[in-house]
Structures are given as C-alpha cells and as structure tokens.
Design an enzyme around this catalytic site. Structure first.
Site, PDB file in Angstrom:
ATOM      1  CD  GLU A   1      35.089 -12.034 -11.179  1.00  0.00           C
ATOM      2  OE1 GLU A   1      34.539 -12.890 -10.455  1.00  0.00           O
ATOM      3  OE2 GLU A   1      34.798 -10.819 -11.133  1.00  0.00           O
TER       4      GLU A   1
ATOM      5  NE  ARG B   1      22.167  -4.570 -14.154  1.00  0.00           N
ATOM      6  CZ  ARG B   1      22.648  -3.362 -14.486  1.00  0.00           C
ATOM      7  NH1 ARG B   1      21.826  -2.401 -14.832  1.00  0.00           N
ATOM      8  NH2 ARG B   1      23.944  -3.128 -14.475  1.00  0.00           N
TER       9      ARG B   1
ATOM     10  CB  CYS C   1      32.850  -9.887 -17.894  1.00  0.00           C
ATOM     11  SG  CYS C   1      33.452  -8.275 -18.423  1.00  0.00           S
TER      12      CYS C   1
ATOM     13  CG  HIS D   1      35.196  -8.050 -13.427  1.00  0.00           C
ATOM     14  ND1 HIS D   1      34.417  -9.163 -13.277  1.00  0.00           N
ATOM     15  CD2 HIS D   1      34.736  -7.417 -14.549  1.00  0.00           C
ATOM     16  CE1 HIS D   1      33.515  -9.209 -14.267  1.00  0.00           C
ATOM     17  NE2 HIS D   1      33.691  -8.159 -15.047  1.00  0.00           N
TER      18      HIS D   1
HETATM   19  N1  PCA Z   1      32.630  -5.419 -18.386  1.00  0.00           N
HETATM   20  C1  PCA Z   1      31.358  -6.050 -18.692  1.00  0.00           C
HETATM   21  C2  PCA Z   1      31.446  -6.437 -20.138  1.00  0.00           C
HETATM   22  C3  PCA Z   1      32.601  -5.678 -20.696  1.00  0.00           C
HETATM   23  C4  PCA Z   1      33.319  -5.160 -19.531  1.00  0.00           C
HETATM   24  O1  PCA Z   1      34.402  -4.561 -19.558  1.00  0.00           O
HETATM   25  C5  PCA Z   1      31.026  -7.186 -17.732  1.00  0.00           C
HETATM   26  O2  PCA Z   1      31.482  -7.178 -16.584  1.00  0.00           O
HETATM   27  O3  PCA Z   1      30.300  -8.104 -18.115  1.00  0.00           O
END
Ligand code: PCA
Length: 218
Positions: free
Chosen positions: A84, A94, A147, A170
């Site tokens: 990211e 959401r 996140c 991610h």
């Molecule tokens: N993914 C979510 C929150 C926790 C996770 O592992 C996100 O992308 O916001």
C-alpha cells in the site's frame, strides 16, 4: 518514545466479515521472536475494529519501540501481495466491524492531514517479490475500512520519528478461504511467509526506495 529502536513489529488482524480465519494473522504470528540483523520481531493480532485496533497498536509501539512496523491485512479478491502506498484520513465502513462500529465519513484523526505515504521501500519490495516469483504490486488504495484506519493511524503516530519506517501490506485469501468464494484468487501460507520475510529484509536494507514505475492509468 525515548530509547533504542532495534526491533520489528508485525501485525495481523482477527477474522472478520464471516471468515473463520485471517491470513494476515496466520502469517504474522510465524515471525514472532525471529531475529533479523539484530532486530527482534514482535507479532501481534489486532482486533478488527475501528479505534480499538489503533489503541492496541499505539501501545505496542510505545512498548517495543520498533524501527520497522509492518501491518498486514486480508484483501479478499486481490491476486497479489499489495504494497500500500497511501493511507487516507477517512473511515467509511461498508460493513460493521467486529465490535459493531459502522462509521461513515468520519476522519481517523481529527485535524490530521488528508493522507500519509508509506515509508517502507515499496517499489524495492515489489521488485524483490516479483524476482522471487511472488505476484506483487503497488496499491494506491487500502480501502476505507479498518486496514486503512490502522495504516493511517500508524503513519500519524510515527510521523515525527524519522527512524521508524512503517507501512501496510494487503494479502490475498488463503486457498482454504478461496474455495468458499467464486473465482477468488488465493496465495498459500508458505508464499505469504516468504513475501513478508522479503518485505522485512528489504526494509532493513533499503533506506531509499527504487525509482521504478508502480503506477496505474485509469
Ligand atoms: N482486512 C480488512 C480489515 C481487517 C483485514 O484483515 C481491511 O482491509 O480493511
């Protein structure tokens, strides 16, 4: 935050959105206690909840005084490890988080800047991952759920410490999750482990990022 900065903090999240596991914590926990160039790694599972996740994370930074913080989260549907680039100052849920919070269009930090950039060498990490045969990309949005909340919060918290590098990665579903989602891509835990280890090692080695394209055209 006085003292030495010779440790690494790796975080994952609790399962959320009806899943029974979260690949981010499955992979993060494998690093607990591991040493890289004299840095001890601490791994922690964060609650998948606005507010509470950041409260826990800020305490961990105070406690361990890490010089590298890598937060990991599940991005179901993504096909690659996503480095990211940018955290934005907005919570827009959401679905409800694990504590039932459902914020809509509220800032992560009141009066904070609109955005922060990752201070991890994301281009170098993407290149090293790809050279190791692991699908990887720069991502320009970490979403607006927990996140991004944690990513923004950690960047805000360490903004005045130039000796702390921090960022967010991610990761796709695990194969055992993907079987429950039509056409969903996945990545095996062994590859996720290799990916995070490369991210750690690259972050320790590279004080400047590579100047290679990681952009997109809409
Ligand atoms: N993914 C979510 C929150 C926790 C996770 O592992 C996100 O992308 O916001």
């Amino acid at each position: 935050l006085a003292g030495f900065f010779m440790s690494i903090l790796i975080t994952g999240f609790e399962a959320f959105a009806g899943e029974t596991t979260n690949p981010s914590w499955q992979v993060a926990q494998l690093f607990h206690g591991k040493k890289y160039s004299g840095h001890t790694t601490h791994a922690q599972c964060l609650p998948t909840a606005f507010g509470e996740s950041l409260r826990v994370l800020e305490e961990l930074i105070e406690l361990h005084k890490p010089n590298i913080v890598i937060c990991i989260g599940q991005a179901g549907g993504r096909h690659a490890v996503s480095l990211e680039r940018v955290a934005i100052n907005i919570d827009d849920a959401r679905i409800a988080d694990n504590l039932g919070n459902n914020p809509i269009d509220v800032p992560v930090k009141l009066n904070g800047p609109n955005a922060y950039f990752s201070t991890l060498p994301i281009k170098s990490i993407v290149q090293n991952l790809q050279q190791s045969g692991i699908p990887a990309e720069v991502s320009n949005s970490a979403g607006t759920f927990v996140c991004n909340h944690v990513f923004y919060g950690v960047m805000h918290y360490v903004a005045s410490y130039s000796n702390i590098k921090a960022g967010f990665i991610h990761i796709p579903y695990l194969p055992e999750q993907a079987v429950h989602h039509k056409n969903a891509p996945s990545m095996a835990l062994a590859h996720l482990y290799q990916a995070i280890e490369i991210a750690i090692q690259t972050s320790l080695l590279n004080s400047h990022d590579l100047r290679i394209s990681g952009g997109t055209i809409c």
